[in-house]
Write an enzyme that holds these catalytic residues in place. Structure first.
Site, PDB file in Angstrom:
ATOM      1  N   THR A  41       8.258  34.974  26.977  1.00 51.18           N
ATOM      2  CA  THR A  41       7.650  36.141  26.665  1.00 51.18           C
ATOM      3  C   THR A  41       6.696  36.100  25.470  1.00 51.18           C
ATOM      4  OG1 THR A  41       9.172  37.373  25.384  1.00 51.18           O
ATOM      5  CG2 THR A  41       9.694  37.465  27.526  1.00 51.18           C
ATOM      6  N   CYS A  42       6.129  37.150  25.044  1.00 52.57           N
ATOM      7  CA  CYS A  42       5.317  36.720  23.880  1.00 52.57           C
ATOM      8  C   CYS A  42       6.395  36.774  22.582  1.00 52.57           C
ATOM      9  CB  CYS A  42       4.650  37.970  23.485  1.00 52.57           C
ATOM     10  SG  CYS A  42       5.097  39.530  23.542  1.00 52.57           S
ATOM     11  N   ASN A  43       7.572  37.148  22.508  1.00 52.77           N
ATOM     12  CA  ASN A  43       8.514  37.175  21.710  1.00 52.77           C
ATOM     13  C   ASN A  43       9.663  36.018  21.612  1.00 52.77           C
ATOM     14  OD1 ASN A  43       8.130  39.533  19.985  1.00 52.77           O
ATOM     15  ND2 ASN A  43       8.915  40.878  21.743  1.00 52.77           N
ATOM     16  N   ARG A  44       9.682  35.471  22.740  1.00 52.84           N
ATOM     17  CA  ARG A  44      10.649  34.142  22.925  1.00 52.84           C
ATOM     18  C   ARG A  44      10.416  33.164  24.014  1.00 52.84           C
ATOM     19  NH1 ARG A  44      14.961  36.436  22.020  1.00 52.84           N
ATOM     20  NH2 ARG A  44      14.045  38.526  21.419  1.00 52.84           N
ATOM     21  N   SER A  52      14.854  41.967  19.883  1.00 54.79           N
ATOM     22  CA  SER A  52      13.264  41.920  20.066  1.00 54.79           C
ATOM     23  C   SER A  52      13.068  42.551  18.621  1.00 54.79           C
ATOM     24  CB  SER A  52      12.806  43.117  20.842  1.00 54.79           C
ATOM     25  OG  SER A  52      13.125  42.854  22.234  1.00 54.79           O
ATOM     26  N   GLU A 110      13.072  47.651  22.467  1.00 51.55           N
ATOM     27  CA  GLU A 110      12.195  47.409  23.066  1.00 51.55           C
ATOM     28  C   GLU A 110      12.291  47.691  24.612  1.00 51.55           C
ATOM     29  OE1 GLU A 110       8.813  43.845  24.133  1.00 51.55           O
ATOM     30  OE2 GLU A 110      10.741  43.331  23.225  1.00 51.55           O
ATOM     31  N   ALA A 144      -8.132  43.832  29.732  1.00 56.75           N
ATOM     32  CA  ALA A 144      -7.660  44.946  31.100  1.00 56.75           C
ATOM     33  C   ALA A 144      -6.380  44.640  31.551  1.00 56.75           C
ATOM     34  CB  ALA A 144      -8.765  44.982  32.153  1.00 56.75           C
ATOM     35  N   GLY A 145      -5.600  43.846  30.714  1.00 61.68           N
ATOM     36  CA  GLY A 145      -3.963  43.644  30.956  1.00 61.68           C
ATOM     37  C   GLY A 145      -3.325  44.685  30.482  1.00 61.68           C
TER      38      GLY A 145
END
Length: 337
Positions: free
Chosen positions: A54-57, A111, A116, A192-193
């Site tokens: 993910t964008c965090n991990r 998170s 989150e 547009a995501g």
């Protein structure tokens, strides 16, 4: 796949605390790339493996009877993806520590923003992709099922399941606090995501004035524009739109900047720039422009950590709840060596 149930769990990974968001973004696996990646890792003699990207991990979870060899193999795979993108620090967890971490991740406790709500779905989908790829068996299915159940239970016990806060909520709060007379302002959302869609919806909820959706795919921008009552424009028109907009929100997965200092060379009108790209969508030099006020994804993460710190002071029993969940799994997990 090994018919004998592995006895050990190993997790090797890095997250937003150890690596920059840009590093994590560049290593993030697209959904359609996950099966091949998992099968390649499994061929290194690892009976079961799941990747949580993910964008965090970026974390790899494995069930194995050879924990030391598995840890080394997972470290190799992670480094192969991350090295060259920037400084990376990895963390190794085994057995109960791995179980504890996955439970805490599922509960939203690991998170940037406490609780989150997207993370439960991310954990569930990560395991589902491994099942489809044939790299998750009885051991990891048991572990991930347990983590998801107790993640939901802990969230309810702490009352954070009701928060439903996300990083885009914090970005929208910043806009509301810093951009005056929003109903009279013109705004452009690029992308547009999920991130761009959430920000477009939040800007509408804040009563923003003219709103334009810009995206590489005109079909994607048209669908989002219809959903929020906005205009559309092709990406090639972005430089022209910059001359007349007051608020620019960037939320794409583009690997290179979409906006440079040169694009704002003639600008004197103030611009509020919210850059939520996983890799920065605006060149860092843009923030140095005297007429630009910028909020980056790293800034939003800092806001999230501050908010989470305040929330944690109201939840003194977090550790006890997680430990109880680990102990319930105890008969099924080997002793840490």
């Amino acid at each position: 796949m090994n018919p004998v149930r592995p006895e050990h769990f190993v997790e090797v990974g890095t997250d937003f605390r150890a690596s920059s968001l840009e590093v994590l973004a560049r290593a993030r696996l697209a959904d359609d790339a996950v099966p091949a990646f998992l099968r390649r890792v499994a061929k290194r003699g690892i009976p079961e493996v799941v990747v949580l990207s993910t964008c965090n991990r970026f974390e790899l979870y494995a069930a194995t009877d050879a924990p030391e060899e598995t840890a080394a193999a997972l470290e190799d795979e992670l480094r192969a993806l991350l090295d060259g993108n920037g400084h990376v620090e990895t963390v190794l967890r085994q057995d109960r520590d791995a179980v504890r971490h996955l439970i805490a991740v599922s509960a939203g406790l690991e998170s940037a923003l406490l609780g989150e709500h997207e993370v439960l779905g991310q954990v569930r989908r990560a395991h589902g992709r491994a099942v489809e790829a044939g790299t998750s068996g009885e051991a990891l299915s048991e572990l991930f099922g347990h983590a998801l159940r107790h993640g939901r239970r802990i969230r309810r016990a702490l009352g954070i399941s009701k928060l439903r806060r996300s990083l885009t909520d914090l970005a929208a709060d910043w806009v509301a606090a810093h951009v005056g007379n929003l109903e009279e302002r013109s705004a452009v959302v690029v992308g547009a995501g999920e991130t761009a869609s959430q920000m477009a919806a939040r800007l509408r909820a804040l009563g923003s004035g003219r709103l334009t959706i810009v995206n590489r795919s005109f079909e994607g921008s048209l669908e989002l524009a219809r959903a929020v009552g906005a205009d559309t424009a092709e990406l090639a028109r972005l430089p022209a739109l910059l001359a007349e907009t007051d608020l620019l929100v960037l939320g794409t997965s583009a690997p290179e900047p979409l906006v440079t200092r040169a694009d704002l060379a003639e600008r004197s009108r103030h611009l509020f720039l919210v850059d939520l790209g996983l890799s920065p969508n605006a060149d860092p030099a843009v923030s140095e422009h005297p007429s630009v006020t910028t909020l980056t994804l790293s800034d939003v993460v800092s806001l999230a950590l501050a908010e989470s710190a305040r929330e944690r002071t109201r939840s003194p029993h977090v550790g006890e709840l997680v430990q109880a969940a680990v102990e319930e799994f105890k008969p099924r997990v080997a002793s840490t060596v």
